[in-house]
Write a protein that holds these residues in place. Structure first.
Motif, PDB file in Angstrom:
ATOM      1  N   ARG A  33      -6.457  -3.509   2.211  1.00  0.00           N
ATOM      2  CA  ARG A  33      -6.369  -2.373   3.141  1.00  0.00           C
ATOM      3  C   ARG A  33      -5.398  -1.330   2.611  1.00  0.00           C
ATOM      4  NH1 ARG A  33      -6.953  -6.319   7.451  1.00  0.00           N
ATOM      5  NH2 ARG A  33      -4.702  -6.638   7.439  1.00  0.00           N
ATOM      6  N   GLU A  34      -4.286  -1.788   2.028  1.00  0.00           N
ATOM      7  CA  GLU A  34      -3.287  -0.891   1.464  1.00  0.00           C
ATOM      8  C   GLU A  34      -3.884  -0.070   0.320  1.00  0.00           C
ATOM      9  OE1 GLU A  34       0.550  -2.094  -0.881  1.00  0.00           O
ATOM     10  OE2 GLU A  34       0.779  -2.662   1.237  1.00  0.00           O
ATOM     11  N   ALA A  35      -4.656  -0.721  -0.548  1.00  0.00           N
ATOM     12  CA  ALA A  35      -5.288  -0.037  -1.678  1.00  0.00           C
ATOM     13  C   ALA A  35      -6.302   0.993  -1.189  1.00  0.00           C
ATOM     14  CB  ALA A  35      -5.965  -1.044  -2.598  1.00  0.00           C
ATOM     15  N   MET A  36      -7.056   0.635  -0.131  1.00  0.00           N
ATOM     16  CA  MET A  36      -8.038   1.583   0.406  1.00  0.00           C
ATOM     17  C   MET A  36      -7.337   2.792   1.020  1.00  0.00           C
ATOM     18  SD  MET A  36     -10.888  -1.079   1.938  1.00  0.00           S
ATOM     19  CE  MET A  36     -11.237  -0.045   3.319  1.00  0.00           C
ATOM     20  N   ALA A  37      -6.231   2.571   1.741  1.00  0.00           N
ATOM     21  CA  ALA A  37      -5.478   3.669   2.355  1.00  0.00           C
ATOM     22  C   ALA A  37      -4.899   4.581   1.273  1.00  0.00           C
ATOM     23  CB  ALA A  37      -4.361   3.119   3.234  1.00  0.00           C
ATOM     24  N   GLU A  38      -4.392   3.972   0.201  1.00  0.00           N
ATOM     25  CA  GLU A  38      -3.849   4.748  -0.914  1.00  0.00           C
ATOM     26  C   GLU A  38      -4.933   5.603  -1.571  1.00  0.00           C
ATOM     27  OE1 GLU A  38      -1.991   3.509  -5.140  1.00  0.00           O
ATOM     28  OE2 GLU A  38      -1.083   2.517  -3.394  1.00  0.00           O
ATOM     29  N   ARG A  39      -6.112   5.012  -1.758  1.00  0.00           N
ATOM     30  CA  ARG A  39      -7.238   5.727  -2.356  1.00  0.00           C
ATOM     31  C   ARG A  39      -7.670   6.897  -1.462  1.00  0.00           C
ATOM     32  NH1 ARG A  39      -9.949   1.327  -3.921  1.00  0.00           N
ATOM     33  NH2 ARG A  39     -10.991   1.111  -1.935  1.00  0.00           N
ATOM     34  N   ASP A  40      -7.724   6.669  -0.145  1.00  0.00           N
ATOM     35  CA  ASP A  40      -8.106   7.731   0.789  1.00  0.00           C
ATOM     36  C   ASP A  40      -7.087   8.862   0.788  1.00  0.00           C
ATOM     37  OD1 ASP A  40     -10.381   6.383   1.484  1.00  0.00           O
ATOM     38  OD2 ASP A  40      -9.554   5.551   3.351  1.00  0.00           O
ATOM     39  N   SER A  41      -5.789   8.519   0.779  1.00  0.00           N
ATOM     40  CA  SER A  41      -4.770   9.566   0.778  1.00  0.00           C
ATOM     41  C   SER A  41      -4.811  10.365  -0.526  1.00  0.00           C
ATOM     42  CB  SER A  41      -3.373   8.988   1.020  1.00  0.00           C
ATOM     43  OG  SER A  41      -2.990   8.168  -0.049  1.00  0.00           O
TER      44      SER A  41
END
Length: 169
Positions: free
Chosen positions: A145-153
């Motif tokens: 989830r952290e990696a996905m949030a980082e990618r989205d930001s």
């Protein structure tokens, strides 16, 4: 006389070129990759033909060490139709070509520290099939989830920069 260096330069440039056949995108999503290594593969003729045709999947594959040799399991190389009677088993274990010390080093990491060995991509280099393997540790759900949030930001930041530059023109 003027064409000599240009021709030699052209050959040098293509010597290390490689043609990627397939990548394991799921591996980078599900694992933290600590180290990578390029390996050769022991293949039969019909397997090479299928790989050149792009009929290979490494998404479910993993590597293991048996009796001092590294093997890749669950790598699906589809049957090559023109080979008919002399075809290969699509899911047979395939031997990886590595130095003994590399196998020993990776074997210790897998046993002691809970790593696993996953294929990352399959490609041709100088006409030979190569498999890039990675020493991987599994991600937890919150890491994903952290990696996905980082990618989205990162995507939002890039979009904002792009919009800002368009507005300045």
């Amino acid at each position: 006389p003027g064409d000599g260096p240009v021709e030699a330069m052209g050959k040098e440039a293509t010597r290390d070129e490689f043609q990627v056949i397939t990548t394991n995108r799921r591996a980078r999503h599900e694992y933290f990759i600590q180290d990578t290594l390029e390996t050769g593969l022991v293949l039969v003729g019909s397997e090479i033909k299928s790989i050149r045709a792009g009929k290979v999947s490494i998404s479910d594959a993993y590597a293991t060490i048996r009796e001092g040799e590294m093997w890749v399991l669950n790598m699906n190389i589809s049957s090559y139709d023109p080979a008919s009677s002399e075809n290969h088993d699509p899911l047979r274990p395939r031997k990886l070509l590595l130095h003994r010390r590399e196998i020993a080093r990776w074997g210790m990491m897998v046993q002691q520290k809970g790593f696993t060995i996953v294929p990352l991509r399959l490609y041709f280099r100088r006409g030979r099939a190569k498999l890039e393997i990675g020493l991987a540790r599994g991600k937890r759900q919150y890491d994903k989830r952290e990696a996905m949030a980082e990618r989205d930001s990162r995507r939002q930041i890039d979009r904002a920069i792009s919009d800002h530059r368009k507005g300045q023109r």
